[in-house]
Design a protein around this motif. Sequence first.
Motif, PDB file in Angstrom:
ATOM      1  N   LEU A  18      48.602  57.812  35.414  1.00  0.00           N
ATOM      2  CA  LEU A  18      47.373  57.140  35.183  1.00  0.00           C
ATOM      3  C   LEU A  18      47.432  55.800  34.641  1.00  0.00           C
ATOM      4  CD1 LEU A  18      45.453  60.116  33.340  1.00  0.00           C
ATOM      5  CD2 LEU A  18      44.520  58.588  35.211  1.00  0.00           C
ATOM      6  N   ASP A  19      48.242  55.626  33.595  1.00  0.00           N
ATOM      7  CA  ASP A  19      48.367  54.160  32.936  1.00  0.00           C
ATOM      8  C   ASP A  19      49.372  53.299  33.890  1.00  0.00           C
ATOM      9  OD1 ASP A  19      46.636  54.730  30.878  1.00  0.00           O
ATOM     10  OD2 ASP A  19      48.370  56.035  29.958  1.00  0.00           O
ATOM     11  N   LYS A  20      50.115  53.936  34.745  1.00  0.00           N
ATOM     12  CA  LYS A  20      51.207  52.969  35.248  1.00  0.00           C
ATOM     13  C   LYS A  20      50.718  52.825  36.600  1.00  0.00           C
ATOM     14  CE  LYS A  20      54.973  55.304  36.000  1.00  0.00           C
ATOM     15  NZ  LYS A  20      56.147  55.997  35.834  1.00  0.00           N
ATOM     16  N   THR A  21      49.812  53.586  37.352  1.00  0.00           N
ATOM     17  CA  THR A  21      49.501  53.115  38.654  1.00  0.00           C
ATOM     18  C   THR A  21      47.802  53.321  38.838  1.00  0.00           C
ATOM     19  OG1 THR A  21      51.380  54.385  39.346  1.00  0.00           O
ATOM     20  CG2 THR A  21      49.957  53.801  40.991  1.00  0.00           C
ATOM     21  N   ILE A  22      47.321  54.476  38.347  1.00  0.00           N
ATOM     22  CA  ILE A  22      45.922  54.705  38.769  1.00  0.00           C
ATOM     23  C   ILE A  22      44.975  53.502  38.101  1.00  0.00           C
ATOM     24  CG2 ILE A  22      43.913  56.288  38.730  1.00  0.00           C
ATOM     25  CD1 ILE A  22      46.209  58.316  39.195  1.00  0.00           C
ATOM     26  N   LEU A  23      45.174  53.548  36.914  1.00  0.00           N
ATOM     27  CA  LEU A  23      44.108  52.708  36.172  1.00  0.00           C
ATOM     28  C   LEU A  23      44.071  51.206  36.388  1.00  0.00           C
ATOM     29  CD1 LEU A  23      43.583  54.530  32.673  1.00  0.00           C
ATOM     30  CD2 LEU A  23      42.081  54.558  34.667  1.00  0.00           C
ATOM     31  N   PRO A  24      45.340  50.638  36.432  1.00  0.00           N
ATOM     32  CA  PRO A  24      45.515  49.245  36.815  1.00  0.00           C
ATOM     33  C   PRO A  24      44.817  48.954  38.599  1.00  0.00           C
ATOM     34  CG  PRO A  24      47.738  50.020  36.191  1.00  0.00           C
ATOM     35  CD  PRO A  24      46.916  51.248  36.041  1.00  0.00           C
ATOM     36  N   LEU A  25      44.922  50.041  39.361  1.00  0.00           N
ATOM     37  CA  LEU A  25      44.620  49.901  40.656  1.00  0.00           C
ATOM     38  C   LEU A  25      42.966  49.853  40.650  1.00  0.00           C
ATOM     39  CD1 LEU A  25      47.075  51.910  42.912  1.00  0.00           C
ATOM     40  CD2 LEU A  25      46.718  49.523  43.082  1.00  0.00           C
ATOM     41  N   LEU A  26      42.457  50.779  39.494  1.00  0.00           N
ATOM     42  CA  LEU A  26      40.824  51.035  39.688  1.00  0.00           C
ATOM     43  C   LEU A  26      40.420  49.659  38.892  1.00  0.00           C
ATOM     44  CD1 LEU A  26      40.614  54.867  38.915  1.00  0.00           C
ATOM     45  CD2 LEU A  26      39.783  53.497  41.149  1.00  0.00           C
ATOM     46  N   ALA A  27      41.101  49.183  37.923  1.00  0.00           N
ATOM     47  CA  ALA A  27      40.689  48.081  37.326  1.00  0.00           C
ATOM     48  C   ALA A  27      40.639  46.889  38.187  1.00  0.00           C
ATOM     49  CB  ALA A  27      41.757  47.885  36.204  1.00  0.00           C
ATOM     50  N   ASP A  28      41.462  46.619  39.180  1.00  0.00           N
ATOM     51  CA  ASP A  28      41.456  45.625  40.187  1.00  0.00           C
ATOM     52  C   ASP A  28      40.321  46.060  41.139  1.00  0.00           C
ATOM     53  OD1 ASP A  28      43.878  44.650  39.232  1.00  0.00           O
ATOM     54  OD2 ASP A  28      45.042  45.021  41.098  1.00  0.00           O
ATOM     55  N   TRP A  29      40.063  47.192  41.375  1.00  0.00           N
ATOM     56  CA  TRP A  29      38.955  47.451  42.550  1.00  0.00           C
ATOM     57  C   TRP A  29      37.503  47.165  41.468  1.00  0.00           C
ATOM     58  CZ3 TRP A  29      35.609  51.788  41.797  1.00  0.00           C
ATOM     59  CH2 TRP A  29      34.674  51.935  42.703  1.00  0.00           C
ATOM     60  N   ALA A  30      37.600  47.569  40.487  1.00  0.00           N
ATOM     61  CA  ALA A  30      36.397  47.289  39.708  1.00  0.00           C
ATOM     62  C   ALA A  30      35.921  45.709  39.478  1.00  0.00           C
ATOM     63  CB  ALA A  30      36.391  48.036  38.321  1.00  0.00           C
ATOM     64  N   ALA A  31      37.085  45.050  39.545  1.00  0.00           N
ATOM     65  CA  ALA A  31      36.699  43.614  39.066  1.00  0.00           C
ATOM     66  C   ALA A  31      36.186  42.884  40.319  1.00  0.00           C
ATOM     67  CB  ALA A  31      38.182  43.030  38.871  1.00  0.00           C
ATOM     68  N   GLN A  32      36.374  43.556  41.386  1.00  0.00           N
ATOM     69  CA  GLN A  32      35.752  42.850  42.695  1.00  0.00           C
ATOM     70  C   GLN A  32      34.237  43.153  42.789  1.00  0.00           C
ATOM     71  OE1 GLN A  32      37.820  44.963  45.991  1.00  0.00           O
ATOM     72  NE2 GLN A  32      39.471  43.712  45.794  1.00  0.00           N
TER      73      GLN A  32
END
Lengths: 330, 330
Positions: free
Chosen positions: B141-155
Motif C-alpha cells: 500500500l505505502d510502497k506502491t499503490i498510494l504513491p501511484l494513486l497520488a500521482d494519478w490524483a494529481a493529474q
Amino acid sequence: MPEPIFTPIEIGLTAAIVAVEGDEPAILVAGDGGRDEPRFGLPFGAFDPLAHRTFEIGLRSWVEAQTGLRVGYVEQLYTFGDRGRHPRPGDTAPHVVSIGYLALTRAPEDAAALRSAGAGFEPWYRFFPWEDWREGRPAILDKTILPLLADWAAQRDPATPLRPLGRSQRVQLCFGATAGNAPWDEEKVLDRYELLYEAGLVEEARRDGRQVALARASLPALGDPLRFDHRRILATAIARLRAKLKYRPLIFEMMAPEFTLTELQRNVEAIAGRHLHKQNFRRLVEAGALVEPTGEMLAATGGRPAALFRFRRDVVQERPAPGLRFGGRG
Amino acid sequence: MPEPIFTPIEIGLTAAIVAVEGDEPAILVAGDGGRDEPRFGLPFGAFDPLAHRTFEIGLRSWVEAQTGLRVGYVEQLYTFGDRGRHPRPGDTAPHVVSIGYLALTRAPEDAAALRSAGAGFEPWYRFFPWEDWREGRPAILDKTILPLLADWAAQRDPATPLRPLGRSQRVQLCFGATAGNAPWDEEKVLDRYELLYEAGLVEEARRDGRQVALARASLPALGDPLRFDHRRILATAIARLRAKLKYRPLIFEMMAPEFTLTELQRNVEAIAGRHLHKQNFRRLVEAGALVEPTGEMLAATGGRPAALFRFRRDVVQERPAPGLRFGGRG
DNA sequence: TCAAAAGTGTTATCCTTACACCCATGT
DNA sequence: ACATGGGTGTAAGGATAACACTTTTGA
C-alpha cells in the motif's frame, strides 16, 4: 474445462423508477389503457449493446427518450430469469432475461409528458398494502394474510427435505407473525412477496400456473398485480431502497432542493413505511451533518413556520456511510 | 410505450466459488496450462434456458458436472455487461453478458477431480494482496499503490464535471488514505479495484485498451490478473462475503462440521482480511448462540486442548439476523 | 518448569431509545 | 387564548471495545 455453448437470449432492462409525491412513495408504471390484465407494468426496454456501452447508459437513454424523465441515481438490483415467470404468447425458447434496476427521481411538476407516453406515477402501496405501517399495523395482515398463510403452513410441504426451514417458521420470520421473538422487519419486502407467491396468494402465482395449494372458492386480491414479474422487481426495489436509506443519502434524490425537516421525515417515512421518532430523527440528521439551513423560512401552514434546509452534497466526501440510520419505533 | 426491440445476446454464468484451505481463503480458478496470459480465470458456463428453470439451477448443474463440487450456498452478485471489458477475438456484435455468482463450499479433501478438470483452488489474496491485513498493513500500500494513486490524483481529471467526487477524495474514501477521518473499510474491495482499474494500475485496464493515465516506463504488477472481467467479479464476491458474514452465518458453509472456536475465528479472519479481538469474538459467538459444544476435545497441537463445536442449524429460525457481527480492530 | 494455546471476568464508553417540555405563528 | 405544528434538553439502558489474567496440556 470445455468451451461452453451459448444460447442466444434476449435482454430487457426493467426499471423501478421511484419518486415521492406528497407523502406517497410512487412508482412509474406504464399502462396502455387496454382492457387486458394486469393494467400496469414497469417500463422496460431492450438493451442494445451496439448503441450503449453499459446497461446503465442504455437504461438512462430509453427512459429519457420515452418519458422525458431524467433519473438521478441508478442502481442495478437483480437479474431475473425464471422460466414461467415471464410468459409471452407462444413462449418456448426465446427467453427474456430481465435485469431489474432501481432509479430515483423527483416528482415531476407536470405529468403531461408522462401521460402522453402512456405512463404515470402510482402510489406503490396499492401493490403492497401490507407494507404501509404508517397508520399502524395494516388491517389486511390479521384479517386476510396471516389466516391464509396459517392455512398454507398447516398443509404438508412436499419439498420439506429440500427446504431448510418449515413453512410456519418462514411465515414467522418474514411476517413477524403472532408473538414475541421476530418483530416486523420493514426490509423483508421481497421475502414476504416471494412467500405469498409460493403460497399461491398473489394473482401472479395463479397466472403463472402454479398449482394453488389453497383451493378456496375465491381468494381475495392481495394488492394489485403487475405484468410479468414486475411486482417482484418492485418488491426488490423497495427492499433495497429501505435498506440503503439507512447508510446512503439517497432520500435527497427524491426531495426538492429545499425542504423542511418535517418534509424530510415524511418522505423517509413514506419509503420506510413506518413512523419515525421525531426528535431522534432530527438529531440523526443533525449529527450526520447531512443538511444545512438555507436561512429561509417556509410560510407556515397553520403553525409555526419551519426552517428550510438543503442537502450538503459534500458529506459524501467526508464520512464513509452518511445515511439516516433511523432506528426506533416512532 | 413502443414495443422494445430485442437484440440477441449470450448469457454466461460466472462463478466465484470460495473455500477456506488452512487459514487461506481460496477461489476456484480454471487455468488451462497454456502459455496465454492471464493464466487463470473463474469457471463459467452458458445458461441454457431450455435445460434449466433458473440461473441457480443451471449454475449448480454445470459446476457439479465439470468439477464434481457440490456447492452449498449460492447467491447472485451482479450482472456485468460492459463492452470492452470482455473482449473476444473478432469482437463486435455478439455480446456476452456475464451474471456473476458467489458460491460457498468446503475445501475438498482431494483435489484430484478438480485438477483433472483443469481447475484448482488458489489463495485469493494473490489477486488482491492489498486486501490482507492479517499481518498488519500490507507493505504494497505505502510502497506502491498510494504513491501511484497520488500521482494519478494529481493529474487533471477530464471527467471532473461529470464525476461527483474529485480523484483524491475518492482515493481517500476507498483506501482510507493518509490521515484521520476515513479508516480502512474492509468491505470496499470492489471500490478499490475499480479505482485501480480507472487509474490504469491493474493489468486488465491496459489489456482493455484504456488510455493509461500514468505513462510510467514499467508499472509494477498489482496482484495477479484474471481473464476477462473476472477479477472484478471476484472483488464483488469478496466484498459481498465480507459484508454478509456480519449478519448471516455463511461462514459455516465453509467449515468442517466440527471445529474449535479458534479455527472458526481464523476462518472469519481469513475472509475479513484482518485480526479480530479474541475475547470479543468468542463472546459474540456465545451471545449469538450460533454454536453448541459437541462435548469432544481436539487433541492438542502443542497447547491446551480445545473444545469442539458444531453449528446450530436452528438459529436461522430463531433470530432475524444471526451473524458474527465482529467489530473492533483486533 | 516452560512454552503454547485455550479460555474467562470486568470496566469504561458510546450510541441508541425514550421521555416531556417550550416556542412561534395564524385564527 | 388556543390550536397547530416546529423545535429542544436530558436521563436510562444496552451494546461495544478494550483491558489482563488463569488454565491445561506437551515437551
